[in-house]
Design an enzyme around this catalytic site. Structure first.
Site, PDB file in Angstrom:
ATOM      1  N   HIS A 261      -4.888  -3.374   6.638  1.00 19.00           N
ATOM      2  CA  HIS A 261      -4.644  -3.611   5.209  1.00 19.00           C
ATOM      3  C   HIS A 261      -5.973  -4.046   4.598  1.00 19.00           C
ATOM      4  CE1 HIS A 261      -3.026  -5.073   1.449  1.00 19.00           C
ATOM      5  NE2 HIS A 261      -3.582  -6.242   1.674  1.00 19.00           N
TER       6      HIS A 261
ATOM      7  N   ASP B 165       0.843  -1.207   0.000  1.00 25.56           N
ATOM      8  CA  ASP B 165       0.000   0.000   0.000  1.00 25.56           C
ATOM      9  C   ASP B 165       0.875   1.253   0.000  1.00 25.56           C
ATOM     10  OD1 ASP B 165      -2.339  -1.687   0.348  1.00 25.56           O
ATOM     11  OD2 ASP B 165      -1.593  -1.997   2.372  1.00 25.56           O
TER      12      ASP B 165
END
Ligand code: NDP
Length: 328
Positions: free
Chosen positions: A183, A155
């Site tokens: 996440h 990410d």
């Protein structure tokens, strides 16, 4: 020599990851032993994989073991990369996935506790990775909590790349990109504290509307967009992010990177006993410290609280997988 176990060894991510690690992309010139864990149904695929590894003649790879028993595969490992998990099937709810995969991480936590090196470092990638990591950590009381982490580096990489593209600047000029929280789509890619060429992102990009909306959504939904385009998940970039995470953790540096870690005693007021992504720096040898002085304004705080709430909900669904004495 570093002894590394990779679970889900016949899956897509592992198919990129194993060859990078065996080639020395992670631990440089240090010799390595690889332990590959799979489920019995993948026996044939495992034979094929071992043939390919053999055919690469990796000079640093001194030993390869493959098997289906965590107690055997986790024995004496320095690093455990837990990738193997069931994918979400059609009609399956997040809750079902949590429960199915939770059992895998309960068993693996127990096995690591029993047979891995006492200072083993464990990186969880299989989803939902934060909560899977929490389950493994609770089931491994002899391993320090700070040795468990879940991956949010992909990410971070995605966020860094989007900022560089928007500012038309090279990637290495973008730094201090933090991912906060889970996440999942509630993750919080923090552009406020990121720097472009040592200046604040808002000073360079100026388009607050784009940053608060488009940028954040592009990062949060990048995984599903890749699946929609490629028909397969983002396995190669996930494998690269695993290497990036561990390389950062094993190289002492003040450089900020994102990592989901145990939230105990954090200075941002996040509830304890979660695996939560924070800005960290590396103390080397797999050790990290959460960076304490990042500014969290109301915009960020609101988003971080949503991600924290999601993690608390996930935790409440899997609490029965923690050892008995901990259930309230
Ligand atoms: P992948 O190798 O593509 O993915 C494995 C896990 O990583 C999934 O939970 C996946 O989550 C997660 N993941 C995290 N980040 C990413 C990302 N950026 N892109 C893609 N995945 C990401 O899955 P495969 O199904 O190809 O392989 C899994 C393997 O694990 C199979 O071979 C299976 O047999 C094995 N397995 C092994 C177990 C064990 O070792 N005990 C237990 C269970 C399965 P998501 O699903 O959300 O994409």
């Amino acid at each position: 020599m570093k002894r590394i176990v990779i679970t889900g060894a016949c899956g897509q991510i592992a198919y990129s990851l194993i060859f990078k690690i065996a080639n020395g992309d992670l631990f440089g010139q240090e010799e390595i032993a690889l332990h590959l864990l799979e489920v019995k149904e993948m026996e044939n695929a495992m034979h094929g994989l071992l043939m390919e590894i053999e055919d690469c003649c990796f000079p640093l790879l001194k030993e390869v073991k493959a098997g289906f028993d965590p107690l055997e595969m986790f024995n004496d490992v320095d690093v455990a990369i837990l990738v193997g998990a069931k994918p979400r099937g059609p009609g399956m709810e997040r809750k079902d996935l949590l429960l199915d995969n939770g059992k895998i991480f309960l068993e693996q936590g127990k096995a690591l506790n029993k047979v891995a090196k006492k200072d083993v470092k464990i990186l969880v990638v299989g989803n939902p990775c934060n909560t899977n990591c929490l389950i493994a950590m609770h089931n491994a009381p002899n391993i320090p909590k700070e040795n468990f982490y879940a991956m949010t580096r992909l990410d971070q990489n995605r966020a860094q790349s989007q900022l560089a593209k928007k500012a038309s600047i090279s990637l290495d000029k973008v730094s201090n990109v933090t991912i906060w929280g889970n996440h999942s789509t509630t993750q919080v890619p923090d552009f406020m504290n990121a720097l472009i060429d040592k200046k604040s992102v808002l000073e360079v990009i100026k388009d607050k509307q784009w940053l608060e909306n488009t940028f954040m959504q592009v990062v949060q939904k990048r995984g599903s967009e890749i699946i929609a385009k490629r028909g397969k998940s983002s396995a190669a970039s996930a494998a690269q992010a695993i290497v990036d995470t561990l390389k950062s953790l094993y190289t002492s540096s003040k450089k900020l990177f994102s990592l989901a870690v145990c939230s105990d005693k954090n200075s941002y007021g996040i509830k304890e006993d979660l695996i939560f992504s924070f800005p960290c720096f590396s103390l080397g040898n797999g050790r990290y410290k959460i960076i304490d002085n990042i500014k969290v304004d109301n915009f960020l705080r609101e988003k971080i609280t949503i991600s924290e709430k999601e993690l608390l909900e996930e935790k409440s669904l899997v609490k029965h997988l923690f050892p008995n004495e901990e259930v309230d």
